[in-house]
Design a protein around this motif. Structure first.
Motif, PDB file in Angstrom:
ATOM      1  N   ASN A 226       0.861  -1.181   0.000  1.00 34.79           N
ATOM      2  CA  ASN A 226       0.000   0.000   0.000  1.00 34.79           C
ATOM      3  C   ASN A 226       0.900   1.235   0.000  1.00 34.79           C
ATOM      4  O   ASN A 226       1.604   1.449   0.976  1.00 34.79           O
ATOM      5  CB  ASN A 226      -0.877  -0.004   1.263  1.00 34.79           C
ATOM      6  CG  ASN A 226      -1.971   1.048   1.219  1.00 34.79           C
ATOM      7  OD1 ASN A 226      -2.421   1.432   0.147  1.00 34.79           O
ATOM      8  ND2 ASN A 226      -2.394   1.509   2.381  1.00 34.79           N
ATOM      9  N   PRO A 227       0.972   2.005  -1.115  1.00 34.75           N
ATOM     10  CA  PRO A 227       0.148   1.968  -2.323  1.00 34.75           C
ATOM     11  C   PRO A 227       0.394   0.728  -3.172  1.00 34.75           C
ATOM     12  O   PRO A 227       1.389   0.018  -2.991  1.00 34.75           O
ATOM     13  CB  PRO A 227       0.594   3.231  -3.071  1.00 34.75           C
ATOM     14  CG  PRO A 227       1.932   3.561  -2.554  1.00 34.75           C
ATOM     15  CD  PRO A 227       1.950   3.105  -1.126  1.00 34.75           C
ATOM     16  N   MET A 228      -0.518   0.548  -4.123  1.00 39.06           N
ATOM     17  CA  MET A 228      -0.521  -0.720  -4.858  1.00 39.06           C
ATOM     18  C   MET A 228      -1.132  -0.569  -6.243  1.00 39.06           C
ATOM     19  O   MET A 228      -1.796   0.429  -6.535  1.00 39.06           O
ATOM     20  CB  MET A 228      -1.377  -1.713  -4.086  1.00 39.06           C
ATOM     21  CG  MET A 228      -2.855  -1.443  -4.322  1.00 39.06           C
ATOM     22  SD  MET A 228      -3.976  -2.072  -3.103  1.00 39.06           S
ATOM     23  CE  MET A 228      -4.000  -0.774  -1.888  1.00 39.06           C
TER      24      MET A 228
ATOM     25  N   PHE B  79      -3.317  -4.233   4.368  1.00 38.52           N
ATOM     26  CA  PHE B  79      -2.407  -3.333   3.656  1.00 38.52           C
ATOM     27  C   PHE B  79      -1.065  -3.230   4.363  1.00 38.52           C
ATOM     28  O   PHE B  79      -1.011  -2.981   5.566  1.00 38.52           O
ATOM     29  CB  PHE B  79      -3.032  -1.933   3.572  1.00 38.52           C
ATOM     30  CG  PHE B  79      -4.405  -1.947   2.934  1.00 38.52           C
ATOM     31  CD1 PHE B  79      -4.575  -2.397   1.626  1.00 38.52           C
ATOM     32  CD2 PHE B  79      -5.523  -1.518   3.637  1.00 38.52           C
ATOM     33  CE1 PHE B  79      -5.828  -2.417   1.036  1.00 38.52           C
ATOM     34  CE2 PHE B  79      -6.785  -1.535   3.053  1.00 38.52           C
ATOM     35  CZ  PHE B  79      -6.931  -1.989   1.755  1.00 38.52           C
ATOM     36  N   LEU B  80      -0.004  -3.400   3.603  1.00 34.75           N
ATOM     37  CA  LEU B  80       1.336  -3.227   4.159  1.00 34.75           C
ATOM     38  C   LEU B  80       1.877  -1.889   3.676  1.00 34.75           C
ATOM     39  O   LEU B  80       2.216  -1.755   2.487  1.00 34.75           O
ATOM     40  CB  LEU B  80       2.272  -4.351   3.700  1.00 34.75           C
ATOM     41  CG  LEU B  80       1.786  -5.800   3.873  1.00 34.75           C
ATOM     42  CD1 LEU B  80       2.940  -6.769   3.648  1.00 34.75           C
ATOM     43  CD2 LEU B  80       1.223  -6.032   5.261  1.00 34.75           C
TER      44      LEU B  80
ATOM     45  N   SER C 235      10.175   2.900   5.429  1.00 35.36           N
ATOM     46  CA  SER C 235      10.497   1.483   5.158  1.00 35.36           C
ATOM     47  C   SER C 235      11.286   1.338   3.860  1.00 35.36           C
ATOM     48  O   SER C 235      11.442   0.229   3.353  1.00 35.36           O
ATOM     49  CB  SER C 235       9.210   0.649   5.079  1.00 35.36           C
ATOM     50  OG  SER C 235       8.469   0.979   3.914  1.00 35.36           O
ATOM     51  N   GLY C 236      11.771   2.460   3.305  1.00 32.50           N
ATOM     52  CA  GLY C 236      12.458   2.405   2.010  1.00 32.50           C
ATOM     53  C   GLY C 236      11.484   1.993   0.919  1.00 32.50           C
ATOM     54  O   GLY C 236      11.876   1.438  -0.093  1.00 32.50           O
ATOM     55  N   PHE C 237      10.196   2.212   1.161  1.00 27.71           N
ATOM     56  CA  PHE C 237       9.087   1.865   0.254  1.00 27.71           C
ATOM     57  C   PHE C 237       8.879   0.349   0.134  1.00 27.71           C
ATOM     58  O   PHE C 237       8.151  -0.113  -0.733  1.00 27.71           O
ATOM     59  CB  PHE C 237       9.235   2.518  -1.123  1.00 27.71           C
ATOM     60  CG  PHE C 237       9.163   4.021  -1.047  1.00 27.71           C
ATOM     61  CD1 PHE C 237       7.982   4.659  -0.702  1.00 27.71           C
ATOM     62  CD2 PHE C 237      10.289   4.798  -1.262  1.00 27.71           C
ATOM     63  CE1 PHE C 237       7.914   6.041  -0.591  1.00 27.71           C
ATOM     64  CE2 PHE C 237      10.238   6.186  -1.155  1.00 27.71           C
ATOM     65  CZ  PHE C 237       9.034   6.802  -0.821  1.00 27.71           C
ATOM     66  N   ALA C 238       9.517  -0.421   1.028  1.00 24.57           N
ATOM     67  CA  ALA C 238       9.259  -1.870   1.067  1.00 24.57           C
ATOM     68  C   ALA C 238       7.996  -2.108   1.883  1.00 24.57           C
ATOM     69  O   ALA C 238       7.790  -1.452   2.900  1.00 24.57           O
ATOM     70  CB  ALA C 238      10.418  -2.583   1.732  1.00 24.57           C
ATOM     71  N   PRO C 239       7.149  -3.064   1.463  1.00 22.39           N
ATOM     72  CA  PRO C 239       6.051  -3.481   2.349  1.00 22.39           C
ATOM     73  C   PRO C 239       6.692  -4.152   3.564  1.00 22.39           C
ATOM     74  O   PRO C 239       7.432  -5.124   3.410  1.00 22.39           O
ATOM     75  CB  PRO C 239       5.271  -4.497   1.505  1.00 22.39           C
ATOM     76  CG  PRO C 239       5.796  -4.375   0.099  1.00 22.39           C
ATOM     77  CD  PRO C 239       7.173  -3.797   0.189  1.00 22.39           C
ATOM     78  N   ASP C 240       6.428  -3.613   4.744  1.00 24.02           N
ATOM     79  CA  ASP C 240       7.161  -4.043   5.937  1.00 24.02           C
ATOM     80  C   ASP C 240       6.599  -5.358   6.494  1.00 24.02           C
ATOM     81  O   ASP C 240       5.566  -5.374   7.162  1.00 24.02           O
ATOM     82  CB  ASP C 240       7.080  -2.912   6.992  1.00 24.02           C
ATOM     83  CG  ASP C 240       7.972  -3.205   8.173  1.00 24.02           C
ATOM     84  OD1 ASP C 240       8.563  -4.312   8.211  1.00 24.02           O
ATOM     85  OD2 ASP C 240       8.077  -2.336   9.063  1.00 24.02           O
TER      86      ASP C 240
END
Ligand SMILES: Cc1ncc(COP(=O)(O)O)c(C=O)c1O
Length: 415
Positions: A147-149, A166-167, A173-178
Motif C-alpha cells: 500500500n500503495p498498490m 495493507f502493508l 520502510s524504504g518503500f518496502a512493504p514491511d
C-alpha cells in the motif's frame, strides 16, 4: 432505500434497495478506479494553458512497435479462424519457459505444467485470488498487499471474499512493504500475499533477502505468494531478482507456494497485445487452469505468435530500457533529486508534494499535465493514514524529451 458503508477506497456512498444490498455490497466496496476518480477530480477544471498536453497519468508505454510485430502477425493471420486454448500454445509456453530459465538462471521450467499464457497480467492477477481463496473458510482469509498498490490486488481480494490487509510502503520502510510489522495473528490467517517488484508506483525492488524472508513466512504460515514482476526489465541500475530465482537458490523444489506474473506490456511496450505469463508451482498452475477453463481468458493465436517472438528477442527490450533510463535521467536532471530519489525500478516517478489532489489539479490547469494523485493508488490503513497522500505519480513513457518537458512543467506548478 438504505445506504451501504462508504467505500474504503474512495469514500463514495450509494443508495440501494435492501434486496439489492447483498448483491451489490461486494462490487460497491470496489469503489471507483483511480482514472475514474481523476476524471471527476478534473471535471469543471479547464486546462487553460495553450501547451501541448502531456499525459503522464497512465502507465502505458508509448514507444515504437518492435520491428518483428507486423511480419509475425501477418504470417499467423489464419490463427484467427481457430479458438485459442486458454493455457496458451505449447510453443508460446516453451518460449516463456526458455525465457525464464535464461533470465533468472533457472535450471528447468516445465512448459507443460509450470507455465500459462495470460491475456494481459491484469486479468490473471485478479483471477488468481478467486482460484486460491476459500470464501467459505470459518474465518475470512487475509490477502496481504503493498500500500500503495496496483489496485487490482485489492479488487481481487474483495471480490474473492477475503480480508485485504495493507502493508504500508513509506519512505521510512524504504518503500518496502514491511513484513515485520504484520502481527502474528494476521500471518496465521493469511492465504495469499501480492508482492510487486519492481513496484508500481514507488519503484522499490525486492532483494534476495526480502524474498527469502517472505518464503520462510509462507512455509511457517501456509500461504501462497503471487509476485507481480511486470516491470522486471525496467530498472535504473541493478537488474531485479525474481521470486522463482530466489526460491530455487534456497533449494526449494518445484517453486512450491510461488507464482510469478510478467507482461509484454512494459518490457516490449506492447500493452495492446494483452499478453503476459504466469509461472511457478505446478499445483497452483493446475488449480488456476481449472478456473481459467471456465472463465476463458485466451489470447488469440496470431497474438500468441507475436508474444513468442517478443519473449525470444532481447534487442528491443534493451532498446526500450535505454529509453526508460534516458527518460529518468532527463527528468531528474531538470526536476532535481532533493527530497526524492531516482526510482530503482519501473518507469514511474513518485514525487512528494504538499497536497496530491491540489497539485494534480494545478498541474492540469496551469501546465496541461495529467498525473495521478498518490492517494488514489493507496487505501487508508487502520491507522487512518493513506500512505499515498502527499505524493504524485507520473509515468515517463514518451521518451527523454517529453520527460524533460514534464520535469520543467512540474517544477513550474504553483499550488
Ligand atoms: C504493477 C502492475 N501489474 C500489472 C499490470 C498489468 O499489466 P498488463 O495487464 O498490461 O499485463 C500493470 C499495468 O499497469 C501494473 O502496473
Amino acid at each position: 432505500m438504505e445506504q451501504i458503508d462508504p467505500c474504503s477506497w474512495c469514500g463514495s456512498v450509494q443508495q440501494v434497495s435492501q434486496r439489492d444490498q447483498l448483491n451489490q455490497v461486494r462490487l460497491e466496496k470496489l469503489g471507483a478506479y483511480p482514472f475514474e476518480r481523476l476524471k471527476s477530480l478534473f471535471s469543471g477544471h479547464i486546462s487553460k494553458s495553450d501547451l501541448v498536453p502531456i499525459d503522464a497519468g497512465a502507465g502505458e508505454p508509448r514507444l515504437p512497435l518492435p520491428s518483428f510485430v507486423a511480419d509475425t502477425l501477418s504470417a499467423h493471420l489464419s490463427g484467427f479462424s481457430k479458438y485459442p486454448s486458454t493455457v496458451g500454445s505449447l510453443e508460446l509456453r516453451q518460449t516463456i519457459a526458455d525465457w525464464l530459465q535464461q533470465r533468472y538462471g533457472l535450471q528447468y521450467v516445465d512448459a507443460a505444467t509450470q507455465v500459462l499464457s495470460a491475456n494481459g497480467t491484469r486479468e490473471a492477477l485478479f483471477a488468481i485470488a478467486h482460484a486460491l481463496i476459500n470464501p467459505e473458510a470459518d474465518k475470512k482469509p487475509c490477502v496481504l498487499m503493498p500500500n500503495p498498490m496496483y489496485q487490482i490486488y485489492l479488487g481481487a481480494a474483495l471480490t474473492a471474499g477475503a480480508e485485504p490487509v495493507f502493508l504500508p510502503c513509506t519512505e521510512t520502510s524504504g518503500f518496502a512493504p514491511d513484513l515485520d510489522a504484520v502481527p502474528k495473528s494476521v500471518w496465521a490467517n493469511t492465504a495469499l500475499i501480492y508482492v510487486c517488484s519492481p513496484s508500481n508506483p514507488t519503484g522499490w525492488i525486492a532483494d534476495k533477502d526480502y524474498f527469502a524472508h517472505l518464503l520462510a513466512l509462507a512455509d511457517e504460515n501456509d500461504f501462497f505468494i503471487v509476485s507481480d514482476e511486470c516491470y522486471s526489465e525496467i530498472y535504473w541500475q541493478n537488474k531485479p531478482v525474481g521470486l522463482l530465482e530466489v526460491a530455487e537458490s534456497l533449494g526449494r523444489e518445484g517453486f512450491s507456494r510461488c507464482l510469478v506474473m510478467n507482461s509484454l506490456s512494459k518490457r516490449s511496450a506492447l500493452p495492446g497485445m494483452r499478453s503476459g505469463l504466469i509461472a511457478g508451482d505446478a499445483d497452483l498452475i493446475a488449480r488456476f487452469t481449472k478456473l481459467r477453463s471456465y472463465t476463458g481468458p485466451a489470447t488469440p493465436l496470431p497474438l500468441q505468435a507475436v508474444a513468442a517472438a517478443a519473449w525470444s528477442d532481447e534487442t528491443h527490450v534493451q532498446q526500450n530500457l535505454d529509453v526508460y533510463r534516458n527518460s529518468l535521467k532527463a527528468f531528474f536532471d531538470i526536476y532535481g533529486i532533493e527530497g526524492t530519489t531516482i526510482p530503482p525500478g519501473s518507469f514511474f516517478v513518485w514525487l512528494p508534494v504538499a497536497h496530491d489532489e491540489d497539485f494534480s489539479v494545478a498541474a492540469y490547469e496551469q501546465q496541461a499535465v495529467t498525473i495521478l494523485p498518490g492517494s488514489y493508488l493507496a487505501a487508508e490503513g487502520d491507522d487512518g493514514i493513506n500512505p499515498g497522500s502527499g505524493y504524485i505519480r507520473a509515468a515517463l513513457v514518451d521518451g527523454p524529451d517529453c520527460a524533460a518537458e514534464l520535469a520543467r512543467r512540474l517544477r513550474a506548478v504553483r499550488v
